[in-house]
Design an enzyme around this catalytic site. Structure first.
Site, PDB file in Angstrom:
ATOM      1  CE1 TYR A 143      -3.292  -2.710   0.046  1.00 46.30           C
ATOM      2  CE2 TYR A 143      -3.933  -2.059   2.243  1.00 46.30           C
ATOM      3  CZ  TYR A 143      -4.123  -2.843   1.135  1.00 46.30           C
ATOM      4  OH  TYR A 143      -5.144  -3.764   1.110  1.00 46.30           O
ATOM      5  CE  LYS A 200       0.575 -18.007  -1.798  1.00 42.44           C
ATOM      6  NZ  LYS A 200      -0.241 -19.211  -1.532  1.00 42.44           N
ATOM      7  CG  ASP A 232      -3.068 -19.908   0.214  1.00 43.58           C
ATOM      8  OD1 ASP A 232      -2.326 -19.837   1.213  1.00 43.58           O
ATOM      9  OD2 ASP A 232      -2.734 -20.489  -0.834  1.00 43.58           O
ATOM     10  CG  ASP A 256      -7.402  -3.801   3.937  1.00 45.78           C
ATOM     11  OD1 ASP A 256      -8.438  -3.725   4.617  1.00 45.78           O
ATOM     12  OD2 ASP A 256      -7.229  -3.139   2.895  1.00 45.78           O
ATOM     13  CG  ASP A 260     -12.472  -5.733   5.950  1.00 45.21           C
ATOM     14  OD1 ASP A 260     -12.542  -5.138   7.036  1.00 45.21           O
ATOM     15  OD2 ASP A 260     -12.210  -5.149   4.889  1.00 45.21           O
TER      16      ASP A 260
END
Length: 370
Positions: A143, A200, A232, A256, A260
């Site tokens: 980001y 990852k 994942d 992020d 959620d």
């Protein structure tokens, strides 16, 4: 007994209602514990735009920096949607994070057993509730990395021109990773002493550095058991066995997304608290996850529990009063166990719906009884 300075930013919409409720709870904490809280109200968001012409006045940031912690309600609303990005109410949040050096975002996803039927998951998966803390790195990663957009001179394998080509680069330094990992380990020490590092590493070099730094500092926290988990797989385990997860620490983008997902498990964003932390000794910022909800502002029906639970995090992480934070959380659980509800969390067949003020009074009553 200590005296703490709290900067209060009511903000917009239901923000003033839920922050006032939370200050009332903190006043009850003061009466019972002997610790004092002084509240200084300052402006940010839409109300600051209307009053001062800017979303984050310099005086607000100054007051926040001079405080022990910041309690934020909510900012934004359709009234200011047409403004340019750097002039919108939400720009105040970015300014506060930058100005206070807040690099760690803590999102609690709590599903109280009494509200388990509001979760989209099967009842057997959330039988005893869910309590997950996601520690998200807030100021680095993809980001905040280099990015660009330009026409490409290359073609695909079949000769088709690529056209426009965009890139976003993920970069993490060892120091950035270490400081957020320490927040994760320290948080785990205050909970069940279990930490999951989500990455990852089978693909990303940045994730492999996360693992190296974890292995280096983990011996400093011998009481904490930790595991690595690919993102994942983590997204699946949040749905498959959410009750088994305790503290998750991860990068900006992964955090992020996962926070959620975890929040959805609880069934209502009106119950979700959060904290944003910087260096030790610097003020943290505490706010509910829900927005300003302008459609119900001023009606006295907003759910104050997310903000009250955010104050519990404040007591834990910024004010050094973890026992009082735990008591607030127990008080909220007690109120819910007795069937008290605000309109957003009422379940089928329940009729005891409370106003914002009434719910706050019930929490204070339960807290005083502990």
């Amino acid at each position: 007994m200590a005296m703490f300075k709290i900067a209060v930013i009511p903000g917009d919409g239901i923000g003033p209602e839920v922050t006032e409720s939370t200050c009332e709870v903190l006043r009850a904490v003061s009466e019972k514990s002997g610790h004092g809280f002084s509240f200084t109200e300052v402006m940010a968001g839409g109300i600051a735009i209307d009053t001062c012409g800017e979303p984050l006045p310099a005086e607000t940031l100054k007051t926040c920096k001079e405080s022990d912690a910041v309690l934020l309600g909510a900012v934004g609303g359709p009234k200011w949607d047409a403004l340019p990005g750097n002039k919108r109410p939400e720009a105040a949040l970015l300014g506060l994070r930058k100005g206070l050096g807040l690099f760690a975002n803590l999102r609690l996803a709590i599903l109280f057993p009494e509200l388990k039927s509001s979760s989209p998951l099967r009842p057997d998966l959330v039988e005893n509730g869910v309590d997950i803390l996601i520690v998200r790195e807030l100021t680095g990663g993809i980001y905040f990395g280099k990015r660009g957009l330009a026409p490409s001179e290359e073609c695909l394998e079949d000769g088709t021109p690529k056209g426009m080509e965009a890139f976003d680069i993920e970069t993490y330094s060892e120091a950035e990773i270490e400081r957020i990992l320490r927040v994760g380990f320290n948080s785990a020490m205050q909970r069940k002493k279990s930490l999951t590092v989500v990455d990852k590493a089978n693909i990303l070099e940045t994730s492999r550095l996360w693992r190296k730094v974890t292995e280096r500092i983990a011996p400093e926290y011998p009481e904490v058991s930790y595991e690595f988990m690919y993102v994942d797989n983590a997204s699946m385990q949040l749905l498959r066995r959410p009750a088994s997860l305790d503290v998750i620490v991860t990068s900006n983008m992964f955090g992020d997304i996962l926070s959620d997902e975890a929040g959805m498990i609880t069934g209502s964003i009106g119950m979700l608290p959060s904290a944003s932390l910087g260096a030790p000794g610097k003020p943290g910022m505490y706010e509910p996850v829900h927005g300003s909800a302008p459609d119900i502002a001023g009606k006295g029906i907003a759910n104050p529990l997310a903000t009250i639970l955010s104050a519990a995090l404040m007591l834990r992480y910024s004010l050094g009063l973890p026992e009082e934070g735990i008591k607030i959380e127990k008080a909220v659980a007690d109120v819910l166990s007795k069937g008290y509800r605000t309109a957003d969390i009422v379940l089928s067949g329940e009729t005891d719906i409370l106003s914002t003020k009434e719910m706050t009074e019930k929490v204070i009553e339960a807290y005083r009884a502990l």
